[in-house]
Design a protein around this motif. Structure first.
Motif, PDB file in Angstrom:
ATOM      1  N   ALA A 161       0.551   9.333  -6.342  1.00 25.31           N
ATOM      2  CA  ALA A 161       0.880  10.685  -6.370  1.00 25.31           C
ATOM      3  C   ALA A 161       1.543  10.792  -7.509  1.00 25.31           C
ATOM      4  CB  ALA A 161       1.845  10.833  -5.016  1.00 25.31           C
ATOM      5  N   THR A 162       2.632  10.079  -7.977  1.00 27.07           N
ATOM      6  CA  THR A 162       3.332  10.103  -9.326  1.00 27.07           C
ATOM      7  C   THR A 162       2.275  10.470 -10.474  1.00 27.07           C
ATOM      8  OG1 THR A 162       4.986   9.155  -8.260  1.00 27.07           O
ATOM      9  CG2 THR A 162       5.203   9.532 -10.410  1.00 27.07           C
ATOM     10  N   PHE A 163       1.149   9.569 -10.379  1.00 26.09           N
ATOM     11  CA  PHE A 163       0.412   9.522 -11.444  1.00 26.09           C
ATOM     12  C   PHE A 163      -0.274  10.927 -11.564  1.00 26.09           C
ATOM     13  CE2 PHE A 163      -4.168   9.267 -12.615  1.00 26.09           C
ATOM     14  CZ  PHE A 163      -4.106   8.787 -13.878  1.00 26.09           C
ATOM     15  N   PHE A 164      -0.935  11.363 -10.506  1.00 30.42           N
ATOM     16  CA  PHE A 164      -1.637  12.670 -10.774  1.00 30.42           C
ATOM     17  C   PHE A 164      -0.803  13.836 -10.905  1.00 30.42           C
ATOM     18  CE2 PHE A 164      -4.941  10.302  -8.377  1.00 30.42           C
ATOM     19  CZ  PHE A 164      -5.787  10.440  -9.203  1.00 30.42           C
ATOM     20  N   LEU A 182       1.234  -3.781  -8.556  1.00 32.53           N
ATOM     21  CA  LEU A 182       1.229  -3.832  -7.305  1.00 32.53           C
ATOM     22  C   LEU A 182      -0.051  -4.583  -6.919  1.00 32.53           C
ATOM     23  CD1 LEU A 182       2.111  -0.423  -6.403  1.00 32.53           C
ATOM     24  CD2 LEU A 182       3.307  -2.307  -5.912  1.00 32.53           C
ATOM     25  N   GLY A 183      -1.369  -4.390  -7.706  1.00 27.51           N
ATOM     26  CA  GLY A 183      -2.504  -5.053  -7.362  1.00 27.51           C
ATOM     27  C   GLY A 183      -2.177  -6.491  -7.663  1.00 27.51           C
ATOM     28  N   PHE A 184      -1.606  -6.884  -8.479  1.00 21.92           N
ATOM     29  CA  PHE A 184      -0.939  -8.318  -8.843  1.00 21.92           C
ATOM     30  C   PHE A 184      -0.330  -9.037  -7.677  1.00 21.92           C
ATOM     31  CE2 PHE A 184       0.688 -11.883 -11.304  1.00 21.92           C
ATOM     32  CZ  PHE A 184      -0.583 -12.327 -11.783  1.00 21.92           C
ATOM     33  N   ILE A 185       0.710  -8.149  -7.303  1.00 23.24           N
ATOM     34  CA  ILE A 185       1.333  -8.669  -6.249  1.00 23.24           C
ATOM     35  C   ILE A 185       0.618  -8.911  -4.921  1.00 23.24           C
ATOM     36  CG2 ILE A 185       3.237  -8.063  -4.652  1.00 23.24           C
ATOM     37  CD1 ILE A 185       4.401  -6.473  -6.957  1.00 23.24           C
ATOM     38  N   GLY A 186      -0.191  -8.030  -4.701  1.00 19.40           N
ATOM     39  CA  GLY A 186      -0.964  -7.929  -3.524  1.00 19.40           C
ATOM     40  C   GLY A 186      -1.845  -9.088  -3.624  1.00 19.40           C
ATOM     41  N   PRO A 223       0.781  -1.255   0.232  1.00 17.32           N
ATOM     42  CA  PRO A 223      -0.209   0.245  -0.026  1.00 17.32           C
ATOM     43  C   PRO A 223       0.708   1.115  -0.015  1.00 17.32           C
ATOM     44  CG  PRO A 223      -0.357  -1.147   1.958  1.00 17.32           C
ATOM     45  CD  PRO A 223       0.589  -2.166   1.185  1.00 17.32           C
ATOM     46  N   LEU A 224       1.897   1.373   0.792  1.00 21.09           N
ATOM     47  CA  LEU A 224       2.803   2.400   0.534  1.00 21.09           C
ATOM     48  C   LEU A 224       3.296   2.612  -0.855  1.00 21.09           C
ATOM     49  CD1 LEU A 224       4.515   4.511   1.981  1.00 21.09           C
ATOM     50  CD2 LEU A 224       6.357   2.748   2.312  1.00 21.09           C
ATOM     51  N   LEU A 225       3.665   1.586  -1.730  1.00 21.87           N
ATOM     52  CA  LEU A 225       4.144   1.843  -3.205  1.00 21.87           C
ATOM     53  C   LEU A 225       3.038   2.235  -3.799  1.00 21.87           C
ATOM     54  CD1 LEU A 225       6.529  -1.268  -3.656  1.00 21.87           C
ATOM     55  CD2 LEU A 225       7.009   1.426  -3.572  1.00 21.87           C
ATOM     56  N   VAL A 226       1.804   2.023  -3.547  1.00 21.31           N
ATOM     57  CA  VAL A 226       0.367   2.356  -4.222  1.00 21.31           C
ATOM     58  C   VAL A 226       0.221   4.041  -4.037  1.00 21.31           C
ATOM     59  CG1 VAL A 226      -2.224   2.408  -4.123  1.00 21.31           C
ATOM     60  CG2 VAL A 226      -0.829   0.039  -4.244  1.00 21.31           C
TER      61      VAL A 226
END
Length: 334
Positions: free
Chosen positions: A245-248, A269-273, A237-240
């Protein structure tokens, strides 16, 4: 030990194929989902031209993932497919309608509005079916004596519908950010505006699915919140948050490639989760990857083929994207 290692290798191969499909066909489906929001004419033509050279090659990974599951983990295939037959049929019909629309939209301009609807509806149905399938697997499949023992509609639940909607929104984000990269003029401006809203919706959907998943089973909750594992899983979740933030920020600065790359990072990241939640099960809480694995001799035989086929697919795919690396104009690439 060698057999266990080989099983893990095949799990990684199939996981890679599934992720490659989600990434590559995801933005194709996303453009179809967003298609009704584009103006008839140049905007729709640019959107179609941006994926026309690569869309069919992207679906190679779907065949690779499904075929690999059947060959390397036949027990899992025999359980998951009967549990999701209606979803698989809906997905394939959606992909068929989308594929037909690609060809007939240009060859049959008199009925172009119909083919536009077929393209959009097919993309939406395929994406929704894939998302609901994910939710159905996560929530659990009723298995008795190594066979599916549930009903025709066991896959249908509030959680599976939530994951279905989340995947549709996520694919729309991939489609919008792809168009930011590959189009120009009003099409790019439109895609940038849409990307902001579907980006925010994707984060809300991702948060909702992440919040609901631990309540499906104690195993899921323990993986994410029990010590000391939480020290590792908390990095996801930290990387998410960092990627979001980088996306926006990249959208605000009007970068062209960064929004798409950040959207891909969110999917990764969702796949890793997902992997963290279900490993080592391939049918959650019922069948592990070792229980479902084909005999070692079969795995070795198939691995020789995979070592040839996968690099060829990767080289061809990379070459195709390189050839069509420019902007997609109304009349084709330039």
């Amino acid at each position: 030990m060698a057999s266990i290692d080989l099983t893990i290798v095949w799990a990684a191969v199939i996981g890679f194929a599934v992720m490659a499909y989600v990434v590559m066909d995801g933005f194709d489906l996303g453009i179809g989902i967003l298609f009704p929001t584009f103006e008839v004419g140049d905007e729709r033509d640019q959107a179609m031209n941006s994926i026309a050279p690569v869309w069919d090659g992207n679906e190679t990974w779907l065949v690779m993932g499904g075929g690999g599951l059947f060959a390397a983990f036949p027990l899992a295939y025999a359980i998951i497919l009967p549990a999701t037959y209606p979803l698989m049929i809906a997905m394939l019909l959606g992909l068929v309608f989308r594929g037909v629309a690609f060809e007939f939209r240009w060859r049959d301009p008199r009925h172009r509005p119909f083919w536009d609807v077929a393209f959009s509806v097919g993309s939406f149905v395929a994406a929704l079916a894939q998302g609901i399938t994910l939710g159905a697997i996560l929530q659990g499949i009723h298995v008795e004596n190594d066979a599916y023992a549930g009903g025709w509609l066991d896959w249908l639940s509030p959680f599976s519908l939530l994951t279905g909607v989340a995947v549709v929104i996520g694919y729309a984000l991939l489609g919008a950010t792809w168009l930011i990269w590959k189009t120009e003029g009003t099409s790019q401006s439109h895609a940038r505006r849409v990307a902001f809203w579907v980006g925010a919706a994707t984060l809300i959907a991702l948060a909702a699915v992440s919040a609901a998943t631990p309540f499906l089973a104690y195993d899921y909750w323990r993986r994410w919140f029990a010590m000391p594992g939480v020290l590792l899983t908390a990095q996801v979740p930290l990387l998410v948050l960092i990627c979001s933030a980088t996306f926006f920020w990249s959208l605000r600065r009007e970068f062209e490639r960064a929004p798409f790359l950040m959207a891909l990072a969110l999917f990764l990241l969702g796949f890793i989760g997902l992997g963290i939640s279900i490993y080592p099960y391939i049918v959650p809480r019922v069948v592990t990857i070792w229980d479902a694995a084909a005999p070692r001799e079969s795995q070795i035989f198939m691995l020789f083929g995979a070592l040839v086929i996968i690099p060829v697919i990767l080289v061809y795919t990379g070459w195709a994207y390189w050839v069509f690396r420019g902007k997609a104009g109304v009349h084709g690439y330039h």
